[in-house]
Design a protein around this motif. Structure first.
Motif, mmCIF file in Angstrom:
data_model
loop_
_atom_site.group_PDB
_atom_site.id
_atom_site.type_symbol
_atom_site.label_atom_id
_atom_site.label_comp_id
_atom_site.label_asym_id
_atom_site.label_seq_id
_atom_site.Cartn_x
_atom_site.Cartn_y
_atom_site.Cartn_z
ATOM 1 N N PHE A 1 -6.226 -18.828 -11.542
ATOM 2 C CA PHE A 1 -6.657 -18.612 -10.081
ATOM 3 C C PHE A 1 -5.260 -18.648 -9.107
ATOM 4 C CE2 PHE A 1 -8.089 -20.187 -6.022
ATOM 5 C CZ PHE A 1 -9.387 -19.363 -5.880
ATOM 6 N N LEU A 2 -4.457 -19.549 -9.221
ATOM 7 C CA LEU A 2 -3.208 -19.545 -8.425
ATOM 8 C C LEU A 2 -2.307 -18.547 -8.675
ATOM 9 C CD1 LEU A 2 -2.331 -23.386 -9.038
ATOM 10 C CD2 LEU A 2 -3.244 -22.424 -7.120
ATOM 11 N N TRP A 3 -2.216 -17.661 -9.941
ATOM 12 C CA TRP A 3 -1.738 -16.577 -10.031
ATOM 13 C C TRP A 3 -2.171 -15.410 -8.946
ATOM 14 C CZ3 TRP A 3 -1.610 -11.635 -11.579
ATOM 15 C CH2 TRP A 3 -0.197 -11.151 -12.145
ATOM 16 N N ASN A 4 -3.339 -15.454 -9.176
ATOM 17 C CA ASN A 4 -4.012 -14.452 -8.165
ATOM 18 C C ASN A 4 -3.850 -14.769 -6.871
ATOM 19 O OD1 ASN A 4 -5.174 -13.298 -10.632
ATOM 20 N ND2 ASN A 4 -7.194 -14.218 -10.336
ATOM 21 N N ALA A 5 -3.391 -16.036 -6.465
ATOM 22 C CA ALA A 5 -3.276 -16.109 -4.972
ATOM 23 C C ALA A 5 -1.750 -15.895 -4.745
ATOM 24 C CB ALA A 5 -3.527 -17.464 -4.924
ATOM 25 N N TYR B 1 -12.273 -13.558 -12.393
ATOM 26 C CA TYR B 1 -11.082 -14.225 -12.052
ATOM 27 C C TYR B 1 -9.931 -13.483 -12.589
ATOM 28 C CZ TYR B 1 -14.342 -17.947 -10.829
ATOM 29 O OH TYR B 1 -15.381 -18.554 -10.495
ATOM 30 N N LEU B 2 -10.100 -12.098 -13.166
ATOM 31 C CA LEU B 2 -9.117 -11.313 -13.699
ATOM 32 C C LEU B 2 -8.289 -10.785 -12.350
ATOM 33 C CD1 LEU B 2 -10.914 -9.494 -16.449
ATOM 34 C CD2 LEU B 2 -9.463 -11.423 -16.782
ATOM 35 N N PRO B 3 -7.027 -10.655 -12.774
ATOM 36 C CA PRO B 3 -5.820 -9.921 -11.947
ATOM 37 C C PRO B 3 -6.303 -8.581 -11.768
ATOM 38 C CG PRO B 3 -4.828 -10.387 -13.712
ATOM 39 C CD PRO B 3 -6.158 -10.982 -13.867
#
Length: 337
Positions: free
Chosen positions: A118-122, A217-219
């Protein structure tokens, strides 16, 4: 995709202990807090989800999300108590804008890879060490883990990492406090297809599979172009073919050949609570062979490194998702910038 790294910590900064997954048994949070304070001169704040009685299970998802939000706003670093299997339900309660505004260095893996993805997507970098077991087990914090955890806390980048000289997947006996059995580390195995550099995405095999299954929640796939995929197995001791199945699914999705590199963590092969008892050398070889087969099918130009020191065995490097990994077989170096 551009990633933001929260500022490096200084002595006296605050670390929040939270339980985005489940809390830990009595006394183990005390060990983690004492070691963070004595070894790194950090001030520890314990949040309600981490102080729950583990017999009652994890807090409600919204309460766990609230602790995450509060810890990010109030602390320079946030450390997960331990893993579990329920954190996926927390993600819908998280506010990515709040986490970007109040940046903290988050540490966790296993079930906490849900939050890390989730943080990666952010666009936020996070690190793969957590309170239990990494900071709590053994009579003292292992020097290898301490070295790289110190870098992850206090330096801008993790820099170059080296293979550990010893490793273990034995369980620590908190009752006796005696030493665990340690083994000579096997070193890393390379599949050389040239130098690879890119941001790290991935984590625990099960969590990556869950995100592929839910699809929520996939990029953006384009953000994975040139990235480095990281995967590691867990204490559930998944069969080697499961690693191949996840890579095959990524291949059929059209994602696997987007990655320029693959990092595979050294697998845990021992769990006294499991009905499986694989022999370590055979287990890691089977994982490597299955992964290589899928790379040959879908991503023949992807460089890979196997048995890297991250994941569910000890000691461990706090694998930084979102940081730029460089895999260079010419001098067999791995670094994170």
């Amino acid at each position: 995709m551009q990633f933001i790294r929260a500022p490096a910590l200084s002595a006296g900064d605050r670390v929040g202990l939270v339980a985005p997954s489940r809390p830990v048994a009595d006394g183990r949070l005390d060990i983690a807090a004492d070691r963070l304070e004595s070894a790194f001169d950090l001030a520890v704040t314990r949040y309600p989800t981490a102080e729950r009685d583990p017999e009652g299970g994890p807090a409600a998802p919204a309460a766990r999300a609230r602790d995450i939000h509060d810890a990010f706003a109030e602390c320079e670093a946030v450390l997960a108590a331990t893993g579990g299997d329920d954190q996926l339900r927390v993600l819908r309660h998280l506010d990515a804008d709040h986490l970007r505004e109040h940046r903290a260095r988050f540490f966790g893996y296993s079930d906490n890879d849900n939050l890390r993805l989730f943080l990666w997507n952010a666009g936020l970098v996070s690190y793969g060490v957590q309170a239990h077991p990494d900071v709590t087990v053994d009579p003292d914090l292992h020097p290898y883990t301490a070295r790289y955890l110190e870098r992850a806390l206090f330096e801008e980048t993790l820099g170059e990492v080296a293979p550990a000289s010893e490793w273990t997947d034995r369980w620590y006996d908190f009752e006796t406090g005696g030493p665990r059995e340690w083994f000579d580390a096997p070193g890393w195995t390379w599949r050389d297809r040239g130098r690879a550099t890119g941001p790290v995405w991935g984590g625990s095999l099960a969590i990556v599979a869950w995100h592929l299954q839910t699809g929520r929640y996939l990029p953006d796939p384009d953000d994975l172009d040139g990235a480095v995929l990281a995967l590691e197995t867990s204490e559930t001791l998944p069969r080697p073919e499961e690693v191949g199945y996840v890579l095959r699914s990524l291949g059929e999705r059209g994602w696997l050949d987007r990655f320029d590199g693959l990092l595979v963590g050294r697998p845990q092969a021992y769990n006294p609570a499991s009905d499986r008892d694989p022999e370590f050398d055979d287990y890691r070889a089977a994982i490597r062979e299955g992964a290589t087969r899928e790379l040959d099918r879908y991503a023949p130009e992807t460089t890979a490194v196997f048995d890297v020191d991250f994941g569910h065995t000890s000691p461990t490097v706090p694998l930084p998702l979102g940081a730029t990994a460089t895999l260079d077989h010419a001098d067999e170096t791995l670094r994170f910038d």
